[in-house]
Design a protein around this motif. Sequence first.
Motif, PDB file in Angstrom:
ATOM      1  N   UNK A  38       0.832  -1.210   0.000  1.00 24.99           N
ATOM      2  CA  UNK A  38       0.000   0.000   0.000  1.00 24.99           C
ATOM      3  C   UNK A  38       0.867   1.260   0.000  1.00 24.99           C
ATOM      4  N   UNK A  39       1.953   1.239   0.779  1.00 24.86           N
ATOM      5  CA  UNK A  39       2.848   2.394   0.791  1.00 24.86           C
ATOM      6  C   UNK A  39       3.484   2.599  -0.579  1.00 24.86           C
ATOM      7  N   UNK A  40       3.910   1.514  -1.207  1.00 25.28           N
ATOM      8  CA  UNK A  40       4.514   1.606  -2.539  1.00 25.28           C
ATOM      9  C   UNK A  40       3.536   2.192  -3.547  1.00 25.28           C
ATOM     10  N   UNK A  41       2.290   1.757  -3.458  1.00 25.62           N
ATOM     11  CA  UNK A  41       1.258   2.243  -4.380  1.00 25.62           C
ATOM     12  C   UNK A  41       1.136   3.764  -4.331  1.00 25.62           C
ATOM     13  N   UNK A  42       1.097   4.311  -3.119  1.00 24.50           N
ATOM     14  CA  UNK A  42       0.929   5.760  -2.991  1.00 24.50           C
ATOM     15  C   UNK A  42       2.206   6.515  -3.359  1.00 24.50           C
ATOM     16  N   UNK A  43       3.353   5.962  -2.978  1.00 20.73           N
ATOM     17  CA  UNK A  43       4.616   6.624  -3.310  1.00 20.73           C
ATOM     18  C   UNK A  43       4.802   6.745  -4.816  1.00 20.73           C
ATOM     19  N   UNK A  44       4.511   5.701  -5.551  1.00 22.22           N
ATOM     20  CA  UNK A  44       4.644   5.723  -7.007  1.00 22.22           C
ATOM     21  C   UNK A  44       3.688   6.718  -7.644  1.00 22.22           C
ATOM     22  N   UNK A  45       2.553   6.920  -7.007  1.00 20.84           N
ATOM     23  CA  UNK A  45       1.561   7.861  -7.520  1.00 20.84           C
ATOM     24  C   UNK A  45       1.959   9.303  -7.221  1.00 20.84           C
ATOM     25  N   UNK A  46       2.496   9.548  -6.036  1.00 18.85           N
ATOM     26  CA  UNK A  46       2.760  10.925  -5.607  1.00 18.85           C
ATOM     27  C   UNK A  46       4.130  11.448  -6.040  1.00 18.85           C
ATOM     28  N   UNK A  47       5.090  10.549  -6.233  1.00 18.19           N
ATOM     29  CA  UNK A  47       6.447  10.967  -6.597  1.00 18.19           C
ATOM     30  C   UNK A  47       6.756  10.422  -7.988  1.00 18.19           C
ATOM     31  N   UNK A  48       6.624  11.265  -8.990  1.00 17.60           N
ATOM     32  CA  UNK A  48       6.695  10.775 -10.370  1.00 17.60           C
ATOM     33  C   UNK A  48       8.092  10.316 -10.783  1.00 17.60           C
ATOM     34  N   UNK A 399       6.415  11.396   1.143  1.00 21.89           N
ATOM     35  CA  UNK A 399       6.313  12.273  -0.028  1.00 21.89           C
ATOM     36  C   UNK A 399       6.474  13.739   0.369  1.00 21.89           C
ATOM     37  N   UNK A 400       5.814  14.122   1.436  1.00 21.61           N
ATOM     38  CA  UNK A 400       5.898  15.516   1.889  1.00 21.61           C
ATOM     39  C   UNK A 400       7.300  15.862   2.377  1.00 21.61           C
ATOM     40  N   UNK A 401       7.948  14.926   3.084  1.00 31.01           N
ATOM     41  CA  UNK A 401       9.309  15.171   3.560  1.00 31.01           C
ATOM     42  C   UNK A 401      10.269  15.344   2.385  1.00 31.01           C
ATOM     43  N   UNK A 402      10.066  14.561   1.336  1.00 33.76           N
ATOM     44  CA  UNK A 402      10.924  14.690   0.152  1.00 33.76           C
ATOM     45  C   UNK A 402      10.671  16.018  -0.548  1.00 33.76           C
ATOM     46  N   UNK A 403       9.417  16.369  -0.714  1.00 37.69           N
ATOM     47  CA  UNK A 403       9.085  17.636  -1.394  1.00 37.69           C
ATOM     48  C   UNK A 403       9.550  18.841  -0.584  1.00 37.69           C
ATOM     49  N   UNK A 404       9.565  18.687   0.753  1.00 36.12           N
ATOM     50  CA  UNK A 404      10.020  19.780   1.620  1.00 36.12           C
ATOM     51  C   UNK A 404      11.527  19.729   1.889  1.00 36.12           C
ATOM     52  N   UNK A 405      12.202  18.786   1.222  1.00 38.07           N
ATOM     53  CA  UNK A 405      13.662  18.642   1.328  1.00 38.07           C
ATOM     54  C   UNK A 405      14.123  18.474   2.782  1.00 38.07           C
ATOM     55  N   UNK A 406      13.383  17.662   3.522  1.00 36.35           N
ATOM     56  CA  UNK A 406      13.740  17.377   4.906  1.00 36.35           C
ATOM     57  C   UNK A 406      15.070  16.610   4.964  1.00 36.35           C
ATOM     58  N   UNK A 407      15.347  15.828   3.947  1.00 35.83           N
ATOM     59  CA  UNK A 407      16.636  15.135   3.836  1.00 35.83           C
ATOM     60  C   UNK A 407      17.067  15.164   2.375  1.00 35.83           C
ATOM     61  N   UNK A 408      18.332  14.889   2.155  1.00 32.80           N
ATOM     62  CA  UNK A 408      18.919  14.999   0.811  1.00 32.80           C
ATOM     63  C   UNK A 408      18.377  13.916  -0.131  1.00 32.80           C
ATOM     64  N   UNK A 409      17.883  14.336  -1.280  1.00 31.58           N
ATOM     65  CA  UNK A 409      17.501  13.391  -2.330  1.00 31.58           C
ATOM     66  C   UNK A 409      18.174  13.739  -3.659  1.00 31.58           C
ATOM     67  N   UNK A 410      19.121  14.663  -3.631  1.00 31.70           N
ATOM     68  CA  UNK A 410      19.786  15.093  -4.866  1.00 31.70           C
ATOM     69  C   UNK A 410      20.958  14.191  -5.226  1.00 31.70           C
ATOM     70  N   UNK A 411      21.594  13.605  -4.208  1.00 34.27           N
ATOM     71  CA  UNK A 411      22.720  12.719  -4.494  1.00 34.27           C
ATOM     72  C   UNK A 411      22.230  11.448  -5.175  1.00 34.27           C
ATOM     73  N   UNK A 412      23.101  10.869  -5.998  1.00 37.78           N
ATOM     74  CA  UNK A 412      22.741   9.642  -6.710  1.00 37.78           C
ATOM     75  C   UNK A 412      22.922   8.441  -5.784  1.00 37.78           C
TER      76      UNK A 412
END
Length: 463
Positions: A38-48, A399-412
Amino acid sequence: MLQKLLHLTSRRTGRGLSSTALQGERICIVGAGPAGFYAAQLLLKQLENCRVDIVEKLPVPFGLVRFGVAPDHPEVKNVINTFTKTAEHPRLRFFGNVSLGKDISLSELRERYHAVLLTYGADQDRQLEVANEEQAHVISARKFVAWYNGLPGAENLQPDLSGRDVTIVGQGNVAVDVARMLLSPIDRLKVTDTTEYALEALSRSQVERVHLVGRRGPLQAAFTIKELREMLKLPNVKTQWRIQDFEGIAAQVDKLPRPRKRLTELMLKSLEEQKSSSDREKHFLPVFLRAPKQIEKSEMEFSVTELQQNSAVATDQTERLPAHLILRSIGYKSSQADKDINFDDRRGHVKNIDGRVLKSNGSDEVDAGLYVAGWLGTGPTGVILTTMNTAFAVAKTISEDIKNQIFDTKSIKPGLQVEELPQTVTWKHWQRIDSHEQKLGQAKGKPREKIVSIDEMLKVAGI
């Protein structure tokens, strides 16, 4: 573990690991049960741009839906169709037969992913904590469910069904499921995915009476109306309530919330109907206001309880019930799969606030990028719908934490690679197992015949 492989991955950009392929948020979900899917389902929908990997210690997915839902509830298992659709999403990968804390550590996962979500469920039992609980005729309902549902390793349980009386301690839906399996006509179970060895044992069962014992009263019963209706409709089974357990209950019905009111009305209706004579072969015997006190060879002693502010308090009175087999069904708890998980041993779940895992420093500071969902985070509460809602809520938080840049998601981040972990079961491997099980079941008039040996699963998968 994977330290050497981490180095190898960092040196290469070919073989499916180009920098383009690694762009976007990398999220690892540990656990392929309802909460994970269920978590995967929503994450894939909200984070393109996110890519989700699900890591599961067993070679097969679906967790509690496959190994916990009663075989005679195929409609509940239909949710597997939704999970399968999620699993076949182009941005999701399945890594079966990979165990956290054994094949890979939490710290290694966190090096390879921007975010990690723990959803591996509850695999331990709460104990009765009474004398002689370690005796052979005392087993957990969780293990009994795993036995008839084909969880690898559970086939060796061999419950003794040669006695007339079974006492189940606990009154939740799992306890009622177990009672129903013990009392159901074998012909009804033969067309389900109950394991063949369990069907053979149940066909020889001498069980005729099942007591379902709870500490509190009818107004606090934890089973749902659906489960009770099924019990009341079982052929050749008479439900026998104790009249004294319902003194004063009818006067309270109108004040109850609707779900509790409907359940109580059904119990009262069944109580009234039991006055008519019946020559049914088997008996379902709910018993309220009794707390476990002591276990003996073929019976169990209970303290009579009384309600004080909705809590069950033991009195000096006791009662003994016949019990050739005792099934403990008073709740589950999770285990600490990895040493770096901030785990509450007493409560049996990961320490968290609204799905955000807390750091291990005793404060309320969250460990950014680490999350928990399902029973591992909340404790074993509710049904699959409850799990869906809580998993969606945690996925939304991620999803909200990623969009609000609560932690780094820019590094590969490289994620995991199949070739790095020997005997990894991919989704294509699972499809081979799935097809094989369905063919085995079709030959017996069943939806499937589950493979219970991990070695056999791997062999069928072609690994």
